[in-house]
Structures are given as C-alpha cells and as structure tokens.
Design an enzyme around this catalytic site. Structure first.
Site, short mmCIF file in Angstrom:
data_model
loop_
_atom_site.label_atom_id
_atom_site.label_comp_id
_atom_site.label_asym_id
_atom_site.label_seq_id
_atom_site.Cartn_x
_atom_site.Cartn_y
_atom_site.Cartn_z
N CYS A 103 14.13 11.63 5.44
CA CYS A 103 14.30 11.18 6.82
C CYS A 103 15.76 11.38 7.26
CB CYS A 103 13.91 9.72 6.94
SG CYS A 103 14.65 8.71 5.66
N GLU A 145 10.85 16.32 14.60
CA GLU A 145 11.08 16.26 13.16
C GLU A 145 10.08 17.19 12.45
OE1 GLU A 145 9.82 12.82 10.84
OE2 GLU A 145 11.79 12.79 9.89
N LYS A 169 0.85 -1.19 0.00
CA LYS A 169 0.00 0.00 0.00
C LYS A 169 0.89 1.24 0.00
CE LYS A 169 -1.44 2.86 2.93
NZ LYS A 169 -1.45 4.09 2.11
N GLU A 209 11.01 1.84 9.61
CA GLU A 209 11.95 2.93 9.37
C GLU A 209 11.18 4.22 9.55
OE1 GLU A 209 15.04 2.90 9.15
OE2 GLU A 209 15.40 0.77 8.84
P1 NAD Z 1 2.94 8.50 7.66
O1 NAD Z 1 3.29 7.75 8.89
O2 NAD Z 1 1.88 9.53 7.74
O3 NAD Z 1 2.44 7.48 6.54
C1 NAD Z 1 3.24 6.41 6.11
C2 NAD Z 1 2.33 5.34 5.54
O4 NAD Z 1 1.53 4.79 6.59
C3 NAD Z 1 1.36 5.83 4.47
O5 NAD Z 1 1.26 4.89 3.43
C4 NAD Z 1 0.06 5.93 5.24
O6 NAD Z 1 -1.08 5.81 4.42
C5 NAD Z 1 0.18 4.75 6.18
N1 NAD Z 1 -0.70 4.80 7.35
C6 NAD Z 1 -1.16 5.90 7.99
N2 NAD Z 1 -1.99 5.53 9.02
C7 NAD Z 1 -2.01 4.17 9.01
C8 NAD Z 1 -2.68 3.21 9.82
N3 NAD Z 1 -3.48 3.55 10.84
N4 NAD Z 1 -2.47 1.91 9.55
C9 NAD Z 1 -1.66 1.54 8.55
N5 NAD Z 1 -1.03 2.41 7.73
C10 NAD Z 1 -1.20 3.71 7.97
O7 NAD Z 1 4.29 9.09 7.06
P2 NAD Z 1 4.48 10.02 5.77
O8 NAD Z 1 3.98 11.39 6.10
O9 NAD Z 1 3.95 9.35 4.55
O10 NAD Z 1 6.06 10.04 5.62
C11 NAD Z 1 6.89 10.92 6.31
C12 NAD Z 1 7.61 10.21 7.43
O11 NAD Z 1 8.33 9.10 6.90
C13 NAD Z 1 8.66 11.08 8.10
O12 NAD Z 1 8.57 10.91 9.50
C14 NAD Z 1 9.98 10.51 7.60
O13 NAD Z 1 11.07 10.72 8.44
C15 NAD Z 1 9.64 9.07 7.45
N6 NAD Z 1 10.57 8.40 6.53
C16 NAD Z 1 11.49 7.55 7.06
C17 NAD Z 1 12.41 6.90 6.26
C18 NAD Z 1 13.40 5.96 6.83
O14 NAD Z 1 13.88 5.09 6.10
N7 NAD Z 1 13.75 6.06 8.10
C19 NAD Z 1 12.39 7.13 4.88
C20 NAD Z 1 11.45 8.01 4.37
C21 NAD Z 1 10.52 8.63 5.21
#
Ligand code: NAD
Length: 479
Positions: free
Chosen positions: A281, A381, A172, A247
């Site tokens: 990130c 962050e 997803k 991650e």
């Molecule tokens: P997010 O947590 O809002 O969403 C990530 C994913 O989780 C999306 O696909 C979202 O639809 C899904 N999601 C949301 N609620 C959910 C639920 N209740 N159940 C299951 N899935 C759910 O994050 P974002 O805004 O898309 O991304 C930004 C974040 O990602 C930042 O914190 C960034 O640091 C992190 N990030 C980390 C890495 C890494 O490798 N450490 C890499 C890229 C981004």
C-alpha cells in the site's frame, strides 16, 4: 497433506468448506488445505469472544505481558520457517518473508512491554472535594479483516495491541494467505491465551467478513484492504454506530529533485516501487522527477531493473517474486495495456509476462515514462510492479503533483537540500513522509496510517494504537 482448522472458543474446528492454499511461484505446489468458515462459525466465534471479554479485560497485566512476550519469542525463533511459509503463500522473496516475520515478532515484543505501561490520569476537579480519574478501557470484541499482502505483519499489528489493551478478537484473514494467520493463532494458543480470547475464522469476505460486519456483538472493526471494500465496511459499521478503523490504498509519490544523490534516488525508487512485487500500500507508484536529473534517473533506473531477477520467491538470488494470483496478474496486465494506450506515455521497460521453471504468475516490472498525472495509471491504485515517471520543471510543481491524488498514505522526496526536505515534510499531504528513503518500509513502534482516501479512523501501531483499541472513561468521585 496437512489440514488447518478454524479456532473457535479455544477449539480447533473444521469448517463446512475447505480450500487449497496455492503457491504463486508454482501453482502445482499446494501448501495445505484450510477451513472455509461460514456465517454460523463466524457467529459462534463472536459469541466465544463476547463470553471471554469480561475476564480478559480484567486479566492481570503481567499475564498478558507474558503471553505476548512468549508469542514474540516463538516468532523470533521460527522467523525463517514462518518467512518461508509467507514467501510460499504470498510470493514475497524469502528475505522479505523472513523480515516480515521478524517484524511480527517486534510488534508482539513492543505490545508485551506496553501491557506493563498502561496508565491513567488523576486530575483535580474544579469542584471542591471531587476527584477525577481518566482511564482507558478495552472496546470489547474487535473484528479484524485483513488483506493478503502482509500475511503476518498486518494480523500481528492488529492482534498484539488488541490483546495488550484487553480486547477479545475474531479475525478473518484474506482467502489467499490463511497460513500465516493460522500460525499466529496456533502460537498464541500455545503461549497460554485463554479460550475464546482469539478466534480465527478463515473464509470468504462475502460470507465470514459480512457476518462479522452484521453482528451487533462486535464492538469495533479494524480493516485493511481496498478502498471499495473499506467503504462497505464503514457503511456497515455506521449502521451499528460502531467504532471502525480502515487502512486502504495508496498512489504514493516519490519526488526526485535535481540535487538528489542519484544512487540513493534509484535505490529508493526501485525498492519502493518494485520490491515485494509492488504489492504494498506504501509502494512508490508515481516517480516525480525534475528536468535536470530526469534522463539520468530514468537511464539508471532501467539499468538497475535489468539487473534484477524475477523468479521463484524462495530461490536464492531472486529479487522480485511472482504476482500473488491470476486475478491480480490480469489487473496488472490490464493497467499496462491502459498505460500503453495513454497518449504520450511510453513503456520504457518491462511489462511482459515471464516464464520460469515452474508455473507461476511472473511479471517483468514495468516502468512508464513521459506520463502525466491525469492518466489512469497515475490516478488509480494498480497494486503490482508497475510505476510511472512524471517529468516536472521544479520543486513547486513536484509538490503540487505529489499532492494531486485522492490518496495520502506515504510520500517521499530525494534531495540533498535541507530547505526542500523540510518544506516537503511540512507540506506533503500524507500520513507518512520519507526523506531519502523508500516510501515503503516503516518502523513497528510508531504510528502507521494515512489521510484522504487512504485511511479512516485512528492510526495503527505504536502507542497511538490505544486510540482505536480503547475507550476513555472519566470517573468523578466525592472524596
Ligand atoms: P480487499 O479489499 O479485496 O480484501 C481485504 C479483506 O476484506 C479480505 O480479507 C477480504 O476477504 C475482505 N472482504 C472482501 N469483501 C468483503 C465484504 N463484503 N465484507 C467483509 N470483508 C470483505 O483487499 P486485498 O486485495 O486483500 O488487499 C489489497 C488492498 O489492501 C490494496 O488496496 C492495498 O493498498 C490495501 N492495503 C492497505 C494497507 C494499509 O495499511 N493502508 C496495507 C496493506 C494493504
């Protein structure tokens, strides 16, 4: 306008809902209409992945190799087009988008090779006449939930190892960037992946993501995203006693010592903090600078920021594209306000909304100086083009400030001293350490991940990916 369906059991399947994919550089530009799946579709995808799992686990490694190799070749051949799609849906510059597409190709290429290097161990037993074999077997059905900021690289670095080690997939992607994940699913289907091995269900995290987390038929979940969602994913996985890999966020420090090469330090800081609109990130959001170089560094960094063009991601000459959407822009602006209100902090450059020829989410990169590490802008962050400068007296204080965070993804230092570089590599509390390089920007064939609040579970990428995508079997036999 084109419409894009979910891929379930090898069939392109319309969703019960549909959503428009909007270009953040120009909100009048709709890239396409993408299916919005529901729990029923997620469950159908999981059932398809479960049905396909035994046969894919036994599929000849040369067949797996050929499929991954063909996918890599198509991604390389279409890197410009895929990079353009990425820049259009996420807002990275075209050069960054093309680079990321190329990286996805490299990842498939690497794991195509790994298919032919799968191996086990044969070890002597302490019992006479007994033989022992240690092998790795696939986990089964892997659920993948991905964020918006690396729309093609992150799906690639989860899909490629999962397939290499014989798993089937339900993925997803993030709601804001379905296009690149759809393109990968299409490429793999045409590369000959059997029906049901990769299933794509686009839609909301609270609906499709929750269905993946709630299913007893998902054997492992790999998630990249925010800390808040990551914690929820971990709790749901604990309920099912299921393997999980998270991650999450970062608040990555870049230390700049008096003896640093100023040009290298400024390049590392500006690239690490602001390229990809700071939405990485691994972004260097805390610039920790010793007194002797502090003023020269700030002056040169601002001069460099003044020379950068913030504009349409796909326009020639753009250095920094827009923020991904209105919500993230609000978050960034809100943190800039919080920073302005912090006692002592000074907004030394930027932080203004910008208007361009098209309606988009443009923000001038913001640099705060005279900040201290207890301020919210240094603890939380932000995930936008906002960075802070922290003034410290010497290396020891710099290292202490760098490590004083609940995150631990990437940590960098600019110095010409071998002594400090070596000490920092050993003592930075982070999964990745950079010397005279930006904290963001990593190779595709070596482990990626962090410690403390940034990551949970085994590393991603390179051969270390096997830790998550396989389970170890020890077999004893009386010879
Ligand atoms: P997010 O947590 O809002 O969403 C990530 C994913 O989780 C999306 O696909 C979202 O639809 C899904 N999601 C949301 N609620 C959910 C639920 N209740 N159940 C299951 N899935 C759910 O994050 P974002 O805004 O898309 O991304 C930004 C974040 O990602 C930042 O914190 C960034 O640091 C992190 N990030 C980390 C890495 C890494 O490798 N450490 C890499 C890229 C981004």
């Amino acid at each position: 306008m084109d419409t894009f369906s979910n891929l379930i059991g090898g069939e392109w399947t319309e969703g019960p809902g549909i959503t428009e994919n909007i270009n953040p550089s120009n909100t009048d530009d709709v890239i396409g209409r993408y299916a919005q799946g529901d729990a029923a579709q997620a469950n159908a995808a999981i059932a398809a992945a479960k049905a396909a799992a035994p046969s894919w686990a036994r599929t000849n490694v040369m067949v797996r190799h050929n499929i991954l190799k063909a996918a890599a070749a198509e991604i390389f051949a279409r890197a410009k087009e895929l990079g353009d799609l990425l820049a259009r849906e996420e807002g990275k510059t075209l050069a960054e988008g093309i680079g990321e597409a190329g990286r996805a190709g490299q990842i498939f290429d690497f794991f195509a090779g790994e298919c032919l290097r799968l191996a086990g161990e044969k070890v002597p037993s302490i019992r006479p006449g007994v033989e022992i074999e240690i092998t790795r077997e696939p986990m089964g059905v892997v659920g993948m939930i991905t964020p918006w900021n690396f729309p093609i690289a992150i799906p690639a670095w989860k899909i490629a190892p999962a397939l290499c080690y014989g798993n089937t997939i339900v993925i997803k992607p993030a709601e804001l960037v379905p296009g690149c994940a759809w393109a990968l699913a299409d490429i793999l289907k045409r590369a000959g992946l059997p029906d049901g091995v990769l299933n794509l269900v686009m839609g909301k995290g609270s609906v499709v993501g929750e269905a993946i987390l709630s299913s007893p038929d998902v054997d492992a979940v790999t998630f990249t995203g925010s800390v808040a969602t990551g914690k929820h994913v971990a709790m749901k996985c604990a309920e099912h006693m299921r393997k999980v890999q998270l991650e999450m966020g970062g608040k990555n420090p870049l230390v700049i010592l008096d003896d640093a090469d100023l040009d290298i330090a400024v390049d590392c800081a500006v690239n690490g903090a602001f390229f990809s609109t700071g939405q990485r990130c691994t972004a260097s959001s805390r610039l920790i600078v010793t007194e002797g170089i502090h003023d020269r560094f700030v002056e040169a960094t601002i001069a460099k920021l003044q020379s950068l063009s913030v504009d349409d991601a796909r326009k020639d000459g753009t250095h920094i594209g827009p923020v991904v959407d209105a919500k993230q822009l609000d978050t960034d602006m809100n943190y800039i306000e919080i920073g302005r209100g912090e006692d002592g902090a000074r907004l030394a450059w930027g932080g203004e909304r910008l208007n361009r020829a098209t309606p988009g989410f443009y923000l001038q990169p913001a640099l705060f100086t005279e900040t201290s590490n207890d301020m919210r802008i240094n603890r939380e962050e932000i995930f936008g083009p906002v960075a802070t400068v922290l003034r410290v007296k010497d290396y020891d204080e710099a290292l202490a400030v760098a490590n004083d965070t609940r995150f631990g993804l990437s940590s960098g230092i600019c110095t010409t001293s071998l002594k400090y570089a070596s000490h920092f590599k050993r003592n930075a509390e982070a999964g990745m350490v950079m010397v005279n390089l930006p904290t963001a920007g990593v190779d595709p064939h070596v482990p990626f991940g962090g410690r403390k609040g940034s990551s949970y579970g085994p590393r991603e990428q390179g051969r270390y990916a096997a830790e998550f995508y396989t389970t170890v079997k020890t077999a004893y036999q009386l010879a």
